[in-house]
Motif scaffolding. Sequence first.
Motif, mmCIF file in Angstrom:
data_model
loop_
_atom_site.group_PDB
_atom_site.id
_atom_site.type_symbol
_atom_site.label_atom_id
_atom_site.label_comp_id
_atom_site.label_asym_id
_atom_site.label_seq_id
_atom_site.Cartn_x
_atom_site.Cartn_y
_atom_site.Cartn_z
ATOM 1 N N ARG A 129 -47.324 -3.886 -18.524
ATOM 2 C CA ARG A 129 -47.946 -2.966 -19.472
ATOM 3 C C ARG A 129 -47.224 -3.007 -20.828
ATOM 4 N NH1 ARG A 129 -48.239 0.813 -16.158
ATOM 5 N NH2 ARG A 129 -50.445 0.696 -15.615
ATOM 6 N N ARG A 133 -48.756 -4.332 -24.464
ATOM 7 C CA ARG A 133 -48.761 -3.445 -25.627
ATOM 8 C C ARG A 133 -48.073 -4.073 -26.835
ATOM 9 N NH1 ARG A 133 -47.052 2.444 -23.085
ATOM 10 N NH2 ARG A 133 -48.942 2.804 -21.841
ATOM 11 N N ASP A 153 -54.578 0.093 -18.883
ATOM 12 C CA ASP A 153 -53.872 0.741 -19.991
ATOM 13 C C ASP A 153 -54.855 0.978 -21.138
ATOM 14 O OD1 ASP A 153 -52.260 1.639 -22.016
ATOM 15 O OD2 ASP A 153 -50.712 0.128 -21.748
ATOM 16 N N ARG A 155 -54.463 2.126 -23.931
ATOM 17 C CA ARG A 155 -53.883 1.982 -25.267
ATOM 18 C C ARG A 155 -53.952 0.538 -25.789
ATOM 19 N NH1 ARG A 155 -48.032 4.684 -25.073
ATOM 20 N NH2 ARG A 155 -48.014 3.742 -27.166
#
Length: 363
Positions: A129, A133, A153, A155
């Motif tokens: 993750r 990101r 995720d 985001r």
Amino acid sequence: MKKTVMMLGPSTAAVSGVSTHLNQLFHSALAQQWELVQFQVGSEGRAESTLSKLWRFAISPLQFAVAICRLWPAIVHLNTSLEPKSYWRDIVYLLIAKLFGRRVLYQVHGGALPEQFFAGQPMRRWLLRRMLRLADAVVLLADIELQAYRQFDPRLVLSVIPNAIDLVPDPAGKEQQLQGPLTVAYVGRLARNKGIFELLDALALVRREGVALQLVIAGGGPDEAELRAAVERLALADQVRFAGPVFGKEKDELWARADVFGFPTYHREGLPYALLESMAARTVPLVCPVGAVPDVMQDGEHGVFVPPRDPAALAAALLRLERDRALLRRMGAAGRQRIEQAYTVERLARDFDAAYTRLCTEH
């Protein structure tokens, strides 16, 4: 002045989907808008000893850092997959690019879905993750991947840019050749998880119904010897021809002669180029609905979906196509139209031009 994009991937001379992808971008209109340069990673396309491979592992990250300092690319376009070997190798390049403050487009060419990749390993899932990101944009091949990454995720900055091909001239007169037994083509790696053994079993079942289809197997791979033995065991030698790896004009001619693309793969596919090529050539796909395949074709409209590991279902589908030539013609025409509308290199270049522009604008 054109901005520089550094492409990370295997040799453009290698036989792989990612190499095909890179070649297409380097020879597309995208190269007129951006300065595309390659930094080679991975073993594909290299002839090296164990010692030289170890040396490459040690020195390649340093060479990458030097290349960034020399070229100072606006974007690092990292081509990878969620397979253990690619993932762990490419983490290093991602970290180096971000250390130098470069914008990173992280393109995933198939492999496992993120929830499955490190199932039951919370620390590694956390690391995955965090690495995703770090990328400024994550590009996927299929809608099913988009949904899975969003769930993993929310985001992440995600988008879907499917593969594409250079269109061959439309073989519109091909439908006139639909006389006699159908010719089935398999184009791909000769590996068990591609469904090729099930395809042989289906051919034997079809023969019991009094129909002797022809099968051309194009490609190479680890299970070729076992595959040849299966042809002998099933007494299919008069119906099966091994063409070896095919490229360029030879591949175009294979598609032009084939009526059906038999590819019942249950491998974790991204978006197989052979699927796009077959549809462009009005060769009707007989495939499993894996990866991005359902994004490209609809069952009964462009081709036929079959369940994995099911020779009986494959045989039934082959007999259906053998007996309904009008359906075969309609699906061939619909497949060609689908590729013309959505899977050309021109569309691919536009999509990446837009993605690169967004990254530079947001910087």
